[in-house]
Design a protein around this motif. Structure first.
Motif, short mmCIF file in Angstrom:
data_model
loop_
_atom_site.label_atom_id
_atom_site.label_comp_id
_atom_site.label_asym_id
_atom_site.label_seq_id
_atom_site.Cartn_x
_atom_site.Cartn_y
_atom_site.Cartn_z
N ASP A 123 -21.21 0.89 -4.89
CA ASP A 123 -21.60 0.43 -6.23
C ASP A 123 -20.60 0.84 -7.30
O ASP A 123 -20.32 0.07 -8.22
N ILE A 124 -20.02 2.03 -7.18
CA ILE A 124 -19.04 2.45 -8.19
C ILE A 124 -17.72 2.94 -7.60
O ILE A 124 -16.78 3.22 -8.34
N TYR A 125 -17.64 3.05 -6.27
CA TYR A 125 -16.43 3.57 -5.64
C TYR A 125 -15.72 2.49 -4.82
O TYR A 125 -16.36 1.70 -4.12
N SER A 126 -14.41 2.49 -4.89
CA SER A 126 -13.60 1.74 -3.93
C SER A 126 -12.95 2.78 -3.02
O SER A 126 -12.53 3.85 -3.47
N ILE A 127 -12.92 2.49 -1.74
CA ILE A 127 -12.44 3.47 -0.75
C ILE A 127 -11.02 3.13 -0.33
O ILE A 127 -10.74 2.02 0.12
N LYS A 128 -10.14 4.09 -0.48
CA LYS A 128 -8.75 3.94 -0.06
C LYS A 128 -8.56 4.69 1.25
O LYS A 128 -8.66 5.93 1.28
N GLU A 129 -8.31 3.97 2.32
CA GLU A 129 -8.08 4.61 3.62
C GLU A 129 -6.66 5.18 3.65
O GLU A 129 -5.70 4.50 3.28
N ILE A 130 -6.57 6.43 4.11
CA ILE A 130 -5.29 7.15 4.07
C ILE A 130 -4.93 7.59 5.49
O ILE A 130 -5.70 8.33 6.12
N ASP A 131 -3.80 7.14 5.99
CA ASP A 131 -3.28 7.57 7.29
C ASP A 131 -2.21 8.63 7.03
O ASP A 131 -1.11 8.33 6.55
N LEU A 132 -2.55 9.87 7.33
CA LEU A 132 -1.64 10.98 7.02
C LEU A 132 -0.37 10.95 7.85
O LEU A 132 0.57 11.70 7.56
N THR A 133 -0.31 10.10 8.87
CA THR A 133 0.91 9.96 9.66
C THR A 133 2.04 9.38 8.81
O THR A 133 3.22 9.72 8.99
N HIS A 134 1.66 8.51 7.88
CA HIS A 134 2.67 7.78 7.12
C HIS A 134 2.70 8.12 5.64
O HIS A 134 3.65 7.73 4.94
N GLU A 135 1.70 8.81 5.13
CA GLU A 135 1.64 9.04 3.68
C GLU A 135 0.95 10.35 3.35
O GLU A 135 0.20 10.91 4.16
N ASN A 136 1.22 10.82 2.13
CA ASN A 136 0.51 11.98 1.60
C ASN A 136 -0.76 11.51 0.87
O ASN A 136 -0.93 10.33 0.60
N ILE A 137 -1.60 12.47 0.56
CA ILE A 137 -2.79 12.14 -0.22
C ILE A 137 -2.37 12.01 -1.69
O ILE A 137 -1.80 12.94 -2.26
N PRO A 138 -2.61 10.84 -2.31
CA PRO A 138 -2.21 10.67 -3.72
C PRO A 138 -2.86 11.73 -4.61
O PRO A 138 -4.06 11.97 -4.52
N VAL A 139 -2.08 12.32 -5.47
CA VAL A 139 -2.57 13.38 -6.34
C VAL A 139 -3.56 12.83 -7.36
O VAL A 139 -4.43 13.55 -7.84
N ASN A 140 -3.45 11.54 -7.68
CA ASN A 140 -4.33 10.98 -8.71
C ASN A 140 -5.75 10.74 -8.21
O ASN A 140 -6.63 10.38 -8.99
N LEU A 141 -6.00 10.93 -6.92
CA LEU A 141 -7.36 10.81 -6.40
C LEU A 141 -8.13 12.09 -6.70
O LEU A 141 -7.67 13.19 -6.39
N ASN A 142 -9.31 11.95 -7.28
CA ASN A 142 -10.13 13.14 -7.55
C ASN A 142 -10.64 13.78 -6.27
O ASN A 142 -10.82 14.99 -6.21
N ALA A 143 -10.91 12.96 -5.26
CA ALA A 143 -11.53 13.50 -4.04
C ALA A 143 -11.20 12.64 -2.84
O ALA A 143 -10.88 11.45 -2.96
N VAL A 144 -11.27 13.26 -1.66
CA VAL A 144 -11.12 12.54 -0.40
C VAL A 144 -12.26 12.96 0.54
O VAL A 144 -12.86 14.03 0.37
#
Length: 551
Positions: free
Chosen positions: A219-240
């Motif tokens: 309802d209020i969240y869009s989910i960004k799937e993150i594969d740590l093999t290829h990328e870091n966790i974006p700092v601008n995300l409040n939570a994972v």
């Protein structure tokens, strides 16, 4: 003028001024909305988040209420609650906010409601002659610029404020950013985490998928799937979210999670300490220690998850024909006494179900003065651990006679300045939040209902809101969901409570009347004693010599 002043000072003017005061109060009350909310959950008060949303509205925003009149109970209560709630919004909003209430007995207003995407709903009522059905309008439409959002079938008042506030926030956000969701949250993938989709063909509990969990957040969240093999966790995300990984997470990827926490990131861990393995298709599965390494990362922060399942006598059960109650000891029921009060995640909640949860030891992290630790959920005092030969079948894994029954921590919250799990000498200067639930399976469709209204669904959703710094949404969503019962331990206490309910008010009024009567008699006696003590007409009453009475 002198006569007027004397009249004002005299008792004769009291009635006149009383009438004037009443008239003035009525005039003021018509122009201002004031209400005292004495409920423990503040059910009838706007949350801080709601006030902030409507207070900062700059462009015209209107809420149109389409609700049928003369609805039977309990739907009439919803209508009154919504009417009062809109008044609360108006009194706290900017001048750009407005609302209208439509008379749904008029066909033209019904056509307007349909143009806004609303439809009448069928409600069932109990009458003297039996059950009956009725078609009713029970919805609202919110307009803001070119955006129109409708909320239909408002049959309960429990989460109306949450729906209105989040909808307002969404359409304002969509107007400004063209984004459908207000917030983005990360979801770690690549290690056989629970998939965010439902699996109708699952062969076991653990393969059902987390489709309902995704719907719960959508309802209020869009989910960004993150594969740590290829990328870091974006700092601008409040939570994972890290949800039930089953394959090994390499150390370099664990360090990416640690780096994110050191930079002030918040993480919700849903961890299965044991994993399900099938040796043969025709045999029951066995449960072995999960080798994802996520438990090792948590140990670096001082949170240790034991490799066992918590079994509980206070558990979910099913009624099976011919067998009676079938107790599922691996599904503990967490009542309100096993969750912290005055906590945004668990306040107002009770009856949470956790599936195959494991004990959490927080003794190490509690030694860290920079971290505040809260146990969010624990089992009952009649629980025990099952570690070997685990069978998820009613009547199995029962405790032995010498078993040490005790409550176990199943979900914990830690917040503050964390030290790195890989280099304890490095401490973050930014505060972070970590929530650990020792049951990733509790996010699957086995536990989370499709409507998202169960206590477990609300618990999970509150966790995500909390780590995403939306704490106000937690209280807003759960208003009115908790029933506050009087704790009665025996029949004698129950009888006393019953008598107090039936006759208590009458007895109190009689006592007050008696006390006032005695106080008036005492006051008259004091006055006579002070000003005319020799006047025996008002002091004694006795027969005189002629047979009369003297007062």
């Amino acid at each position: 003028m002198k006569k007027l002043i004397e009249w004002i000072k005299s008792p004769a003017s009291d009635r006149f001024f009383l009438i004037v005061v009443i008239l003035l109060l009525n005039i003021v009350s018509v122009r201002s909305f004031v209400r005292l909310d004495l409920t423990s959950q503040k059910t009838y008060s706007l949350s801080k988040a709601s006030k902030n949303v409507v207070k900062n509205i700059e462009s015209p925003l209107s809420i149109k209420m389409f609700f049928s009149e003369d609805l039977p109970s309990p739907y009439n209560n919803v209508q009154q609650y919504l009417t009062d709630l809109l008044s609360e919004y108006k009194s706290n909003a900017s001048s750009a906010f407005s609302y209208q209430i439509y008379d749904m007995s008029k066909e033209e207003n019904q056509r307007i409601a349909q143009e806004y995407g609303l439809s009448p709903v069928q409600i069932d009522t109990v009458e003297t002659a039996g059950f009956s059905s009725k078609i009713a309008w029970m919805g609202i439409a919110i307009t803001y610029g070119d955006y129109i959002a409708s909320i239909d079938a408002l049959k309960t008042s429990a989460d109306i404020e949450y729906k209105i506030t989040t909808t307002i926030s969404k359409i304002i956000s969509a107007q400004e950013t063209d984004a459908e969701a207000m917030y983005q949250i990360g979801y770690i993938t690549g290690h056989k985490e629970y998939e965010l989709r439902s699996n109708r063909y699952a062969q076991s509990y653990f393969e059902t998928g987390a489709g309902n969990f995704r719907t719960l957040l959508s309802d209020i969240y869009s989910i960004k799937e993150i594969d740590l093999t290829h990328e870091n966790i974006p700092v601008n995300l409040n939570a994972v979210i890290i949800n039930g990984p089953k394959e090994e997470i390499p150390e370099d990827q664990l360090k990416k999670i640690d780096d994110y926490i050191m930079q002030g990131g918040n993480v919700a861990f849903f961890v299965d300490a044991l994993d399900e393995y099938f040796v043969n298709n025709d045999q029951l599965p066995i449960f072995l220690e999960n080798n994802s390494n996520i438990t090792k990362l948590l140990e670096g922060y001082g949170i240790k998850i034991d490799g066992s399942f918590v079994m509980d006598q206070k558990c979910f059960y099913q009624n099976q024909s011919g067998f009676g109650k079938q107790f599922l000891h691996w599904v503990p029921v967490i009542d309100k006494d096993s969750t912290p009060r005055k906590n945004a995640i668990t306040d107002n909640l009770g009856g949470i179900l956790l599936f195959c949860a494991s004990p959490i030891d927080i003794s190490e992290i509690e030694k860290n003065s920079d971290i505040k630790t809260t146990v969010l959920a624990k089992s009952s005092d009649e629980s025990w651990r099952a570690k070997e030969n685990i069978i998820l079948y009613p009547g199995s894994n029962l405790p032995s006679e010498n078993e040490n029954l005790k409550a176990e921590n199943l979900a914990v919250l830690a917040e503050g300045n964390f030290s790195s799990a890989f280099n304890p000498s490095v401490k973050s200067t930014l505060k972070s939040k970590i929530v650990v639930v020792s049951s990733g399976a509790s996010t699957t469709d086995v536990i989370v209902d499709s409507e998202g209204t169960s206590a477990t669904a609300l618990f999970l959703r509150n966790i995500i809101d909390y780590v995403n710094n939306n704490e106000d949404f937690c209280a807003m969503r759960t208003k009115g969901t908790r029933l506050d019962f009087i704790s009665i331990k025996n029949e004698k206490s129950a009888f006393i409570v019953k008598m107090l309910n039936e006759f208590g008010l009458a007895v109190v009024i009689i006592l007050i009347g008696f006390i006032v009567w005695r106080m008036r008699i005492a006051r008259r006696y004091i006055i006579h004693q002070k000003y005319n003590p020799d006047d025996k007409r008002f002091i004694s009453s006795k027969k005189n010599d002629e047979g009369g009475s003297e007062k």
